[in-house]
Design a protein around this motif. Structure first.
Motif, PDB file in Angstrom:
ATOM      1  N   HIS A  67      27.602 -78.663 -60.285  1.00  0.00           N
ATOM      2  CA  HIS A  67      26.260 -78.107 -60.460  1.00  0.00           C
ATOM      3  C   HIS A  67      25.743 -77.434 -59.203  1.00  0.00           C
ATOM      4  N   CYS A  68      26.596 -77.287 -58.214  1.00  0.00           N
ATOM      5  CA  CYS A  68      26.198 -76.654 -56.965  1.00  0.00           C
ATOM      6  C   CYS A  68      27.395 -75.865 -56.436  1.00  0.00           C
ATOM      7  N   LEU A  69      27.217 -74.572 -56.195  1.00  0.00           N
ATOM      8  CA  LEU A  69      28.310 -73.754 -55.692  1.00  0.00           C
ATOM      9  C   LEU A  69      27.768 -72.643 -54.816  1.00  0.00           C
ATOM     10  N   MET A  70      28.652 -72.121 -53.976  1.00  0.00           N
ATOM     11  CA  MET A  70      28.267 -70.987 -53.143  1.00  0.00           C
ATOM     12  C   MET A  70      29.111 -69.778 -53.510  1.00  0.00           C
ATOM     13  N   VAL A  71      28.522 -68.612 -53.332  1.00  0.00           N
ATOM     14  CA  VAL A  71      29.213 -67.350 -53.562  1.00  0.00           C
ATOM     15  C   VAL A  71      29.459 -66.731 -52.199  1.00  0.00           C
ATOM     16  N   LEU A  72      30.727 -66.452 -51.905  1.00  0.00           N
ATOM     17  CA  LEU A  72      31.077 -65.937 -50.585  1.00  0.00           C
ATOM     18  C   LEU A  72      32.027 -64.761 -50.717  1.00  0.00           C
ATOM     19  N   VAL A  98      17.947 -72.879 -62.997  1.00  0.00           N
ATOM     20  CA  VAL A  98      18.806 -72.382 -61.925  1.00  0.00           C
ATOM     21  C   VAL A  98      17.945 -72.090 -60.702  1.00  0.00           C
ATOM     22  N   ILE A  99      18.401 -72.522 -59.530  1.00  0.00           N
ATOM     23  CA  ILE A  99      17.773 -72.139 -58.269  1.00  0.00           C
ATOM     24  C   ILE A  99      18.781 -71.315 -57.474  1.00  0.00           C
ATOM     25  N   LEU A 100      18.383 -70.117 -57.095  1.00  0.00           N
ATOM     26  CA  LEU A 100      19.191 -69.209 -56.287  1.00  0.00           C
ATOM     27  C   LEU A 100      18.684 -69.271 -54.846  1.00  0.00           C
ATOM     28  N   VAL A 101      19.582 -69.522 -53.899  1.00  0.00           N
ATOM     29  CA  VAL A 101      19.206 -69.675 -52.490  1.00  0.00           C
ATOM     30  C   VAL A 101      19.852 -68.577 -51.663  1.00  0.00           C
ATOM     31  N   ASP A 102      19.050 -67.892 -50.875  1.00  0.00           N
ATOM     32  CA  ASP A 102      19.593 -66.920 -49.930  1.00  0.00           C
ATOM     33  C   ASP A 102      19.981 -67.669 -48.663  1.00  0.00           C
ATOM     34  N   ALA A 103      21.258 -68.060 -48.579  1.00  0.00           N
ATOM     35  CA  ALA A 103      21.767 -68.779 -47.411  1.00  0.00           C
ATOM     36  C   ALA A 103      22.573 -67.865 -46.501  1.00  0.00           C
ATOM     37  N   ASP A 104      22.472 -66.554 -46.717  1.00  0.00           N
ATOM     38  CA  ASP A 104      23.051 -65.589 -45.781  1.00  0.00           C
ATOM     39  C   ASP A 104      21.998 -65.348 -44.699  1.00  0.00           C
ATOM     40  N   LEU A 105      22.010 -66.194 -43.696  1.00  0.00           N
ATOM     41  CA  LEU A 105      20.946 -66.174 -42.691  1.00  0.00           C
ATOM     42  C   LEU A 105      21.128 -65.057 -41.673  1.00  0.00           C
ATOM     43  N   ARG A 106      22.310 -64.411 -41.680  1.00  0.00           N
ATOM     44  CA  ARG A 106      22.550 -63.289 -40.760  1.00  0.00           C
ATOM     45  C   ARG A 106      22.007 -61.969 -41.328  1.00  0.00           C
ATOM     46  N   LYS A 107      22.202 -61.803 -42.626  1.00  0.00           N
ATOM     47  CA  LYS A 107      21.744 -60.587 -43.293  1.00  0.00           C
ATOM     48  C   LYS A 107      21.204 -60.986 -44.664  1.00  0.00           C
ATOM     49  N   PRO A 108      19.974 -61.450 -44.717  1.00  0.00           N
ATOM     50  CA  PRO A 108      19.419 -61.998 -45.964  1.00  0.00           C
ATOM     51  C   PRO A 108      19.066 -60.923 -46.991  1.00  0.00           C
ATOM     52  N   THR A 109      20.080 -60.419 -47.633  1.00  0.00           N
ATOM     53  CA  THR A 109      19.902 -59.321 -48.588  1.00  0.00           C
ATOM     54  C   THR A 109      18.992 -59.724 -49.739  1.00  0.00           C
ATOM     55  N   CYS A 178      21.620 -76.091 -61.926  1.00  0.00           N
ATOM     56  CA  CYS A 178      22.642 -75.307 -61.244  1.00  0.00           C
ATOM     57  C   CYS A 178      22.035 -74.689 -59.993  1.00  0.00           C
ATOM     58  N   LEU A 179      22.625 -75.017 -58.834  1.00  0.00           N
ATOM     59  CA  LEU A 179      22.162 -74.498 -57.551  1.00  0.00           C
ATOM     60  C   LEU A 179      23.216 -73.530 -57.024  1.00  0.00           C
ATOM     61  N   ILE A 180      22.815 -72.281 -56.757  1.00  0.00           N
ATOM     62  CA  ILE A 180      23.740 -71.241 -56.318  1.00  0.00           C
ATOM     63  C   ILE A 180      23.282 -70.690 -54.978  1.00  0.00           C
ATOM     64  N   LEU A 181      24.207 -70.628 -54.011  1.00  0.00           N
ATOM     65  CA  LEU A 181      23.870 -70.144 -52.678  1.00  0.00           C
ATOM     66  C   LEU A 181      24.661 -68.885 -52.358  1.00  0.00           C
ATOM     67  N   ASP A 182      23.955 -67.872 -51.882  1.00  0.00           N
ATOM     68  CA  ASP A 182      24.585 -66.676 -51.329  1.00  0.00           C
ATOM     69  C   ASP A 182      24.818 -66.936 -49.843  1.00  0.00           C
ATOM     70  N   THR A 183      26.034 -66.684 -49.344  1.00  0.00           N
ATOM     71  CA  THR A 183      26.369 -67.038 -47.958  1.00  0.00           C
ATOM     72  C   THR A 183      26.848 -65.822 -47.176  1.00  0.00           C
ATOM     73  N   SER A 184      26.971 -66.005 -45.869  1.00  0.00           N
ATOM     74  CA  SER A 184      27.430 -64.920 -44.996  1.00  0.00           C
ATOM     75  C   SER A 184      28.929 -64.679 -45.168  1.00  0.00           C
ATOM     76  N   PRO A 185      29.398 -63.435 -44.948  1.00  0.00           N
ATOM     77  CA  PRO A 185      30.842 -63.149 -45.023  1.00  0.00           C
ATOM     78  C   PRO A 185      31.622 -64.005 -44.030  1.00  0.00           C
TER      79      PRO A 185
END
Length: 302
Positions: A67-72, A98-109, A178-185
């Motif tokens: 129920h928790c994943l990151m997209v990288l 669903v909670i969408l989290v902007d975890a790309d802290l370098r470039k928070p698109t 469902c928790l989804i995190l966008d992460t840095s490259p």
């Protein structure tokens, strides 16, 4: 997409009414979000259909308790933020929170796209100035909420390494299904690995225009070494406009044993014409090559 269709899972009852919880702020009207996301703006388009195919591939993992994943992605410009946002919206259509989290802290698109610059978010929670429940924002889309990157200016690696990330993620996950995190490259920094220490599942977005082969293989090995399981790979932007093809996604999962040659698995890719093809360069050639480079046993690369 796998040749074996994953079982369809009936959505469970909502765990919490996140979008209407006390203190939750509205981001933008639903019309604004609909204009940003293809899955909402043009639900009958080939791109939207491809997103739904990715969602179908994830449903069995949701049923198994993921129920928790990151997209990288390995590289910047692979399109992971766009895929991440569309996938989150698509999952909300299954009547789950669903909670969408902007975890790309370098470039928070996503923070910029959702127009939440300067508002408290993940980094503010990491600094201890806000609770997770304080930074959940409504999107105007039913069952889809958003957490921005936040306002803290400290080094992202320092913030993520402070030790309270696990509690923040646990608090967020308790408020959704469902928790989804966008992460840095991953080739830019190790932030995704710090997040992966708490989130053990990921989707990898790869763009053929950035594909280098060995670099992506090393990224996959690095994730495995840190205990992060890649549930699937999304081949993004496979269409060659010069050949008249449209824009699309592909999705696949490595077979048991991480071996490809006997699987016959192939990601679907849809052009604007509505026809489904194996890949932009040749029918199946690009993705089959991708699987072999990413998932063949370590000893074959030595």
């Amino acid at each position: 997409m796998s040749t074996e269709e994953p079982e369809t899972v009936a959505p469970s009852p909502p765990a919490a009414d996140v979008g209407r919880a006390a203190g939750v702020e509205e981001i933008v009207g639903s019309e604004g979000i609909h204009g940003l996301l293809a899955i909402l703006r043009d639900p009958e388009s080939p791109v939207a259909e491809s997103i739904r195919s990715i969602r179908t591939g994830l449903q069995r993992h949701l049923a198994a308790g993921v129920h928790c994943l990151m997209v990288l992605s390995p590289w910047g410009g692979d399109g992971k933020s766009t895929v991440c946002a569309n996938l989150a919206a698509s999952l909300s259509q299954l009547f789950i929170e669903v909670i969408l989290v902007d975890a790309d802290l370098r470039k928070p698109t996503l923070t910029r796209v959702f127009k939440r610059e300067g508002r408290p978010g993940l980094t503010d929670c990491l600094e201890g100035r806000f609770q997770a429940s304080d930074v959940i924002q409504s999107t105007g889309v039913d069952r889809l909420s958003f957490v921005s990157a936040g306002t803290a200016l400290a080094n992202p690696a320092d913030l993520l390494g402070r030790g309270n990330l696990a509690q923040i993620l646990q608090d967020l996950q308790s408020r959704c299904q469902c928790l989804i995190l966008d992460t840095s490259p991953l080739t830019a920094c190790g932030d995704a690995l710090l997040i992966g220490a708490q989130i053990r599942h990921a989707l990898m977005v790869i763009s053929p225009k950035n594909w280098q082969g060995d670099a992506e293989s090393r990224v996959r090995e690095l994730l495995a070494d840190h205990g992060v399981e890649v549930l699937g790979v999304i081949l993004n932007g496979t269409d060659d406009q010069s050949e008249g093809y449209g824009y699309g996604y592909g999705y696949g999962q490595p077979p048991e044993g991480r071996h490809v040659k006997d699987s016959g698995q192939l990601a679907a890719r849809h052009g604007h014409s509505g026809r489904s093809r194996g890949s932009a360069r040749s029918r199946g050639g690009l993705l089959q090559g991708l699987w072999k480079r990413l998932w063949r046993p370590h000893r074959e690369r030595e």
